[in-house]
Design a protein around this motif. Structure first.
Motif, mmCIF file in Angstrom:
data_model
loop_
_atom_site.group_PDB
_atom_site.id
_atom_site.type_symbol
_atom_site.label_atom_id
_atom_site.label_comp_id
_atom_site.label_asym_id
_atom_site.label_seq_id
_atom_site.Cartn_x
_atom_site.Cartn_y
_atom_site.Cartn_z
ATOM 1 N N THR A 193 0.852 -1.186 0.000
ATOM 2 C CA THR A 193 0.000 0.000 0.000
ATOM 3 C C THR A 193 0.887 1.235 0.000
ATOM 4 O OG1 THR A 193 -1.884 1.060 1.100
ATOM 5 C CG2 THR A 193 -0.183 0.107 2.530
ATOM 6 N N GLY A 194 0.284 2.431 0.057
ATOM 7 C CA GLY A 194 1.121 3.619 0.107
ATOM 8 C C GLY A 194 0.512 4.840 -0.547
ATOM 9 N N SER A 198 -3.513 6.742 -1.658
ATOM 10 C CA SER A 198 -3.965 8.086 -1.292
ATOM 11 C C SER A 198 -2.833 8.814 -0.566
ATOM 12 C CB SER A 198 -5.193 8.023 -0.383
ATOM 13 O OG SER A 198 -5.587 9.331 0.003
ATOM 14 N N THR A 199 -2.733 10.109 -0.792
ATOM 15 C CA THR A 199 -1.751 10.910 -0.065
ATOM 16 C C THR A 199 -2.376 11.505 1.197
ATOM 17 O OG1 THR A 199 -2.302 12.814 -1.474
ATOM 18 C CG2 THR A 199 -0.399 11.477 -2.112
ATOM 19 N N ASN A 200 -3.652 11.236 1.392
ATOM 20 C CA ASN A 200 -4.327 11.615 2.632
ATOM 21 C C ASN A 200 -4.237 10.432 3.580
ATOM 22 O OD1 ASN A 200 -6.836 11.523 4.446
ATOM 23 N ND2 ASN A 200 -6.895 13.642 3.716
ATOM 24 N N ILE A 201 -3.574 10.582 4.701
ATOM 25 C CA ILE A 201 -3.286 9.461 5.578
ATOM 26 C C ILE A 201 -4.566 8.804 6.101
ATOM 27 C CG2 ILE A 201 -3.034 10.906 7.630
ATOM 28 C CD1 ILE A 201 -1.050 7.698 6.753
ATOM 29 N N PRO A 334 5.869 5.223 0.465
ATOM 30 C CA PRO A 334 5.331 6.530 0.851
ATOM 31 C C PRO A 334 5.184 7.512 -0.313
ATOM 32 C CG PRO A 334 7.631 6.345 1.482
ATOM 33 C CD PRO A 334 7.232 4.994 0.999
ATOM 34 N N THR A 335 5.768 7.192 -1.464
ATOM 35 C CA THR A 335 5.760 8.133 -2.590
ATOM 36 C C THR A 335 4.614 7.847 -3.549
ATOM 37 O OG1 THR A 335 8.163 8.306 -2.434
ATOM 38 C CG2 THR A 335 7.136 9.123 -4.448
ATOM 39 N N SER A 336 3.905 8.905 -3.945
ATOM 40 C CA SER A 336 2.822 8.770 -4.924
ATOM 41 C C SER A 336 3.370 8.991 -6.328
ATOM 42 C CB SER A 336 1.720 9.786 -4.635
ATOM 43 O OG SER A 336 2.154 11.088 -5.002
ATOM 44 N N PRO A 337 2.666 8.521 -7.369
ATOM 45 C CA PRO A 337 3.124 8.732 -8.745
ATOM 46 C C PRO A 337 3.279 10.208 -9.103
ATOM 47 C CG PRO A 337 1.407 7.074 -8.689
ATOM 48 C CD PRO A 337 1.461 7.677 -7.319
ATOM 49 N N SER A 338 2.528 11.080 -8.423
ATOM 50 C CA SER A 338 2.615 12.519 -8.696
ATOM 51 C C SER A 338 3.851 13.154 -8.074
ATOM 52 C CB SER A 338 1.365 13.218 -8.163
ATOM 53 O OG SER A 338 1.293 13.109 -6.749
ATOM 54 N N GLY A 339 4.563 12.382 -7.231
ATOM 55 C CA GLY A 339 5.777 12.893 -6.608
ATOM 56 C C GLY A 339 5.614 13.292 -5.159
ATOM 57 N N TYR A 340 4.357 13.366 -4.674
ATOM 58 C CA TYR A 340 4.132 13.714 -3.268
ATOM 59 C C TYR A 340 4.585 12.555 -2.383
ATOM 60 C CZ TYR A 340 1.916 15.171 1.059
ATOM 61 O OH TYR A 340 1.703 15.541 2.363
ATOM 62 N N ARG A 341 5.265 12.890 -1.285
ATOM 63 C CA ARG A 341 5.802 11.850 -0.406
ATOM 64 C C ARG A 341 5.238 11.991 1.000
ATOM 65 N NH1 ARG A 341 10.049 8.322 -0.288
ATOM 66 N NH2 ARG A 341 10.923 7.849 1.766
ATOM 67 N N LEU A 342 4.645 10.915 1.484
ATOM 68 C CA LEU A 342 4.183 10.871 2.866
ATOM 69 C C LEU A 342 5.375 10.786 3.811
ATOM 70 C CD1 LEU A 342 1.397 8.169 2.406
ATOM 71 C CD2 LEU A 342 0.977 10.578 2.912
ATOM 72 N N CYS A 348 3.789 4.791 8.611
ATOM 73 C CA CYS A 348 3.938 3.415 9.112
ATOM 74 C C CYS A 348 3.362 3.285 10.520
ATOM 75 C CB CYS A 348 5.407 2.994 9.102
ATOM 76 S SG CYS A 348 6.057 2.539 7.476
ATOM 77 N N ALA A 349 3.642 4.270 11.369
ATOM 78 C CA ALA A 349 3.171 4.220 12.750
ATOM 79 C C ALA A 349 1.648 4.272 12.817
ATOM 80 C CB ALA A 349 3.781 5.362 13.552
ATOM 81 N N GLN A 350 1.037 5.169 12.037
ATOM 82 C CA GLN A 350 -0.412 5.308 12.096
ATOM 83 C C GLN A 350 -1.122 4.107 11.462
ATOM 84 O OE1 GLN A 350 -2.179 9.216 11.330
ATOM 85 N NE2 GLN A 350 -0.124 10.113 11.382
ATOM 86 N N LEU A 351 -0.569 3.589 10.374
ATOM 87 C CA LEU A 351 -1.134 2.382 9.773
ATOM 88 C C LEU A 351 -1.005 1.191 10.724
ATOM 89 C CD1 LEU A 351 -0.125 2.409 5.993
ATOM 90 C CD2 LEU A 351 -2.416 2.033 6.908
#
Length: 369
Positions: A193-194, A198-201, A334-342, A348-351
């Motif tokens: 996952t990642g 979604s870039t919204n946690i 953590p990285t999205s295809p658009s380049g945004y990085r969580l 990891c901690a919240q998941l």
């Protein structure tokens, strides 16, 4: 570090993180599930979406198993290992295979391989990329994998490797196909996952938690399982003695046939094929919904929305599976295809907190090793 209740409190202790509930979230650079993989004969790596780090995870596993002197077989459903993503035009990691690894790919990709291999077998059937070729790596290198188009063909390939004495076959999933994670195809699975999901946690947690919930649905008892496994299609009613009866409905999608009484044999229903919201909504509307048990073959047959499943369960309905998939690990890119990085640590901690199971950043582990 102080925090309000409900927010993850993280305390660094060496290479580990602990939440305010003392739930263990590993940050070690060597993911501990590697040794667990060796307990199974086949493993699928599946993603909730494309670009969730499946190939990075595969490369990490192959490298670690090579270091442990473990020989494996590798194939794919669809195409994987390309240098550039065909959808987002972003750079993608190629698949690195090591000496002794057996693999299956198409003729086209076998001819473009960047490794030295021995040709073992050429399938007589032709695909859009040519015949499927089985080889054994002599000198390590990189390759694109393009394997079976169907799960049935995949099962045959896994069985062929098993008969040849290969201790483990790893299947790399293409796109977000969860079907190869069925326990009827592979013995165990890794879920990726990642940021691509979604870039919204909060959204990421909800989507991942829903699939995790389906994967971990309770199994029916072994006696009922043995009676239902051979049934290939249709809706069936199970009576008080655990005996299945054909309800005369070929598919859950054909529900609504006049005169059909779903509960003529009792309130336990087995759907041999796919289950959609339509069936679950119908069951939720029944006055006896609290007495209903719906049985699916496995989680890959469930095409449900979270809202519909939640409503059914909230009203007392139950859902179980014949066979539960063995989930070895959940990994995060953590990285999205658009380049945004969580933020990897926080994600990891919240998941991990939401799922009550460790979540590993495969990108971090691969870059630090």
């Amino acid at each position: 570090m102080s925090t309000k209740l409900g927010i993850v409190k993280m305390v660094l202790r060496g290479d580990n993180i602990y939440t305010h509930r003392n739930f263990f979230v590993p940050l070690q650079t060597e993911m501990p599930f590697i040794n667990n993989i060796l307990n199974y004969r086949s493993l699928s790596i599946v993603g909730l979406e494309k670009n969730t780090g499946k190939t990075v995870c595969l490369n990490y596993i192959l490298r670690r198993l090579n270091e442990l002197k473990q020989t494996v077989a590798v194939t794919s459903i669809g195409v994987d290992g390309e240098q550039t993503d065909a959808v987002f035009a972003t750079a993608k990691p190629e698949i690195t295979l090591y000496e002794g690894t057996q693999f299956i790919t198409s003729e086209k990709h076998y001819l473009s391989r960047r490794l030295v291999s021995e040709l073992l077998h050429v399938d007589t059937r032709t695909t859009s990329l040519g015949r499927l070729v089985t080889g054994r790596v002599i000198c390590p290198g990189k390759i694109l994998l393009s394997g079976a188009a169907t799960t049935e063909k995949l099962r045959q390939q896994i069985e062929s490797f098993r008969q040849q004495g290969m201790p483990l076959t790893i299947v790399d999933g293409a796109l977000s196909r969860l079907s190869l994670a069925s326990p009827t195809v592979t013995d165990a699975m890794i879920l990726a996952t990642g940021g691509a999901v979604s870039t919204n946690i909060k959204t990421l947690i909800n989507k991942t938690r829903f699939v995790y919930q389906l994967i971990n649905l309770e199994e029916v008892d072994i006696q009922l399982q043995q009676l239902l496994v051979p049934i290939a299609k249709g809706l069936w009613g199970v009576d008080a003695n655990g005996i299945p009866h054909d309800l005369g409905i070929a598919s859950a999608f054909l529900l609504g046939k006049e005169g059909t009484d779903l509960f003529q044999y009792g309130t336990t229903i087995f759907a041999a094929g796919a289950i959609s919201d339509r069936l679950l909504k119908h069951l939720t509307l029944q006055k006896n919904v609290a007495d209903i048990l719906l049985i699916a073959r496995d989680f890959t047959k469930l095409f449900l929305s979270p809202e519909v499943l939640s409503d059914y369960l909230r009203k007392g309905g139950q859902i179980k599976v014949l066979q539960r998939s063995k989930l070895i690990a959940i990994t995060l890119n953590p990285t999205s295809p658009s380049g945004y990085r969580l933020n990897s640590v926080e994600a990891c901690a919240q998941l991990s907190e939401a799922l009550q199971t460790p979540v590993y950043d495969v990108m971090r582990s691969s870059s630090l090793n």
